[in-house]
Write a protein that holds these residues in place. Sequence first.
Motif, PDB file in Angstrom:
ATOM      1  N   MET A   1      -1.695  -4.921  36.697  1.00  0.00           N
ATOM      2  CA  MET A   1      -2.254  -5.290  35.324  1.00  0.00           C
ATOM      3  C   MET A   1      -1.814  -6.471  34.605  1.00  0.00           C
ATOM      4  SD  MET A   1      -3.784  -3.228  32.185  1.00  0.00           S
ATOM      5  CE  MET A   1      -4.261  -1.612  33.049  1.00  0.00           C
ATOM      6  N   ARG A   2      -2.471  -7.329  34.184  1.00  0.00           N
ATOM      7  CA  ARG A   2      -1.943  -8.574  33.691  1.00  0.00           C
ATOM      8  C   ARG A   2      -1.314  -8.738  32.431  1.00  0.00           C
ATOM      9  NH1 ARG A   2      -5.403 -13.689  33.393  1.00  0.00           N
ATOM     10  NH2 ARG A   2      -3.553 -14.214  33.076  1.00  0.00           N
ATOM     11  N   GLU A   3      -0.734  -8.749  31.619  1.00  0.00           N
ATOM     12  CA  GLU A   3       0.038  -8.764  30.282  1.00  0.00           C
ATOM     13  C   GLU A   3      -0.716  -8.867  29.384  1.00  0.00           C
ATOM     14  OE1 GLU A   3       1.392 -10.673  32.579  1.00  0.00           O
ATOM     15  OE2 GLU A   3       2.982  -9.420  32.947  1.00  0.00           O
ATOM     16  N   GLU A   4      -2.230  -9.452  29.497  1.00  0.00           N
ATOM     17  CA  GLU A   4      -2.693  -9.228  28.415  1.00  0.00           C
ATOM     18  C   GLU A   4      -3.914  -8.582  28.164  1.00  0.00           C
ATOM     19  OE1 GLU A   4      -3.072 -11.841  30.281  1.00  0.00           O
ATOM     20  OE2 GLU A   4      -2.663 -14.295  29.796  1.00  0.00           O
ATOM     21  N   SER A   5      -4.364  -7.388  29.712  1.00  0.00           N
ATOM     22  CA  SER A   5      -5.435  -6.691  29.817  1.00  0.00           C
ATOM     23  C   SER A   5      -4.025  -5.472  28.853  1.00  0.00           C
ATOM     24  CB  SER A   5      -5.091  -6.432  30.927  1.00  0.00           C
ATOM     25  OG  SER A   5      -6.065  -7.072  31.538  1.00  0.00           O
ATOM     26  N   ARG A   6      -2.865  -5.592  29.454  1.00  0.00           N
ATOM     27  CA  ARG A   6      -1.737  -4.329  28.428  1.00  0.00           C
ATOM     28  C   ARG A   6      -1.584  -4.440  27.527  1.00  0.00           C
ATOM     29  NH1 ARG A   6       2.924  -4.472  32.757  1.00  0.00           N
ATOM     30  NH2 ARG A   6       3.904  -2.303  31.922  1.00  0.00           N
ATOM     31  N   VAL A   7      -1.246  -5.615  26.581  1.00  0.00           N
ATOM     32  CA  VAL A   7      -0.977  -5.773  25.382  1.00  0.00           C
ATOM     33  C   VAL A   7      -3.446  -4.996  24.075  1.00  0.00           C
ATOM     34  CG1 VAL A   7      -1.814  -7.178  23.491  1.00  0.00           C
ATOM     35  CG2 VAL A   7       0.448  -7.588  25.322  1.00  0.00           C
ATOM     36  N   SER A   8      -3.965  -5.436  25.308  1.00  0.00           N
ATOM     37  CA  SER A   8      -5.510  -5.042  24.636  1.00  0.00           C
ATOM     38  C   SER A   8      -5.069  -3.666  24.293  1.00  0.00           C
ATOM     39  CB  SER A   8      -6.565  -5.330  25.558  1.00  0.00           C
ATOM     40  OG  SER A   8      -6.885  -7.041  25.448  1.00  0.00           O
ATOM     41  N   LYS A   9      -4.921  -2.769  25.213  1.00  0.00           N
ATOM     42  CA  LYS A   9      -4.749  -1.712  25.725  1.00  0.00           C
ATOM     43  C   LYS A   9      -4.117  -1.147  25.234  1.00  0.00           C
ATOM     44  CE  LYS A   9      -2.848   1.995  28.958  1.00  0.00           C
ATOM     45  NZ  LYS A   9      -1.803   1.906  30.382  1.00  0.00           N
ATOM     46  N   VAL A  10      -2.541  -1.703  24.310  1.00  0.00           N
ATOM     47  CA  VAL A  10      -2.075  -0.967  23.306  1.00  0.00           C
ATOM     48  C   VAL A  10      -2.777  -1.273  21.968  1.00  0.00           C
ATOM     49  CG1 VAL A  10       0.258  -1.377  21.547  1.00  0.00           C
ATOM     50  CG2 VAL A  10       0.296  -0.866  24.866  1.00  0.00           C
ATOM     51  N   LEU A  11      -3.880  -2.480  21.908  1.00  0.00           N
ATOM     52  CA  LEU A  11      -4.350  -3.222  21.263  1.00  0.00           C
ATOM     53  C   LEU A  11      -5.550  -1.741  20.248  1.00  0.00           C
ATOM     54  CD1 LEU A  11      -4.578  -6.965  20.509  1.00  0.00           C
ATOM     55  CD2 LEU A  11      -2.736  -5.015  18.682  1.00  0.00           C
ATOM     56  N   SER A  12      -5.922  -1.298  21.747  1.00  0.00           N
ATOM     57  CA  SER A  12      -7.251  -0.323  21.555  1.00  0.00           C
ATOM     58  C   SER A  12      -6.833   0.908  21.298  1.00  0.00           C
ATOM     59  CB  SER A  12      -8.147  -0.882  23.159  1.00  0.00           C
ATOM     60  OG  SER A  12      -8.546  -1.288  23.271  1.00  0.00           O
ATOM     61  N   THR A  13      -5.799   0.993  21.561  1.00  0.00           N
ATOM     62  CA  THR A  13      -4.822   2.913  20.891  1.00  0.00           C
ATOM     63  C   THR A  13      -4.565   2.957  19.489  1.00  0.00           C
ATOM     64  OG1 THR A  13      -2.857   2.528  21.337  1.00  0.00           O
ATOM     65  CG2 THR A  13      -3.653   3.166  23.540  1.00  0.00           C
ATOM     66  N   MET A  14      -5.065   1.117  19.167  1.00  0.00           N
ATOM     67  CA  MET A  14      -4.617   1.897  17.642  1.00  0.00           C
ATOM     68  C   MET A  14      -5.978   1.040  16.758  1.00  0.00           C
ATOM     69  SD  MET A  14      -1.024  -1.297  17.748  1.00  0.00           S
ATOM     70  CE  MET A  14      -0.819  -1.716  15.787  1.00  0.00           C
ATOM     71  N   SER A  15      -7.108   1.459  17.560  1.00  0.00           N
ATOM     72  CA  SER A  15      -8.616   1.247  16.689  1.00  0.00           C
ATOM     73  C   SER A  15      -8.496  -0.362  16.527  1.00  0.00           C
ATOM     74  CB  SER A  15      -8.451   2.351  16.065  1.00  0.00           C
ATOM     75  OG  SER A  15      -8.244   3.515  16.350  1.00  0.00           O
ATOM     76  N   ILE A  16      -7.858  -1.164  17.115  1.00  0.00           N
ATOM     77  CA  ILE A  16      -8.020  -2.559  16.727  1.00  0.00           C
ATOM     78  C   ILE A  16      -8.977  -3.428  17.951  1.00  0.00           C
ATOM     79  CG2 ILE A  16      -7.097  -4.585  16.664  1.00  0.00           C
ATOM     80  CD1 ILE A  16      -4.377  -3.279  15.517  1.00  0.00           C
ATOM     81  N   PRO A  17     -10.323  -3.617  17.307  1.00  0.00           N
ATOM     82  CA  PRO A  17     -11.165  -4.875  18.137  1.00  0.00           C
ATOM     83  C   PRO A  17     -10.789  -5.231  19.227  1.00  0.00           C
ATOM     84  CG  PRO A  17     -12.057  -4.864  16.160  1.00  0.00           C
ATOM     85  CD  PRO A  17     -10.464  -4.464  16.438  1.00  0.00           C
ATOM     86  N   THR A  18     -10.629  -5.411  20.606  1.00  0.00           N
ATOM     87  CA  THR A  18     -10.043  -6.406  21.590  1.00  0.00           C
ATOM     88  C   THR A  18     -11.111  -7.498  22.449  1.00  0.00           C
ATOM     89  OG1 THR A  18     -10.336  -4.649  23.336  1.00  0.00           O
ATOM     90  CG2 THR A  18      -8.024  -4.988  21.892  1.00  0.00           C
ATOM     91  N   ALA A  19     -12.583  -7.017  21.236  1.00  0.00           N
ATOM     92  CA  ALA A  19     -13.197  -8.009  22.226  1.00  0.00           C
ATOM     93  C   ALA A  19     -13.532  -9.365  21.664  1.00  0.00           C
ATOM     94  CB  ALA A  19     -14.992  -7.969  21.738  1.00  0.00           C
TER      95      ALA A  19
END
Length: 87
Positions: free
Chosen positions: A1-19
């Motif tokens: 998994m690339r860094e971008e995907s992993r950072v997006s995953k963390v943001l998603s757990t914080m309820s921050i939109p990643t689209a």
Amino acid sequence: MREESRVSKVLSTMSIPTAGLSGATLLHDDLGIDSAERVELIVGLEKEFGLKLGPEAEGIKTFGELCTYLTALQSRDAGEGRVNATS
């Protein structure tokens, strides 16, 4: 998994939109990450990547800078691991 995907995953757990995230996406202005959420983000990234982020992480302004920083930390840690393995 690339860094971008992993950072997006963390943001998603914080309820921050990643689209629609891009390298130029501003953490504060575009994503609304305040100082308390920045701490939460750093803790989440440390868990996700198994790294200790330095104080310079506080000054990161964009999603792209954050991903670049994490890539550099991983490379540094991998290099140190190779050195330690041969010592």
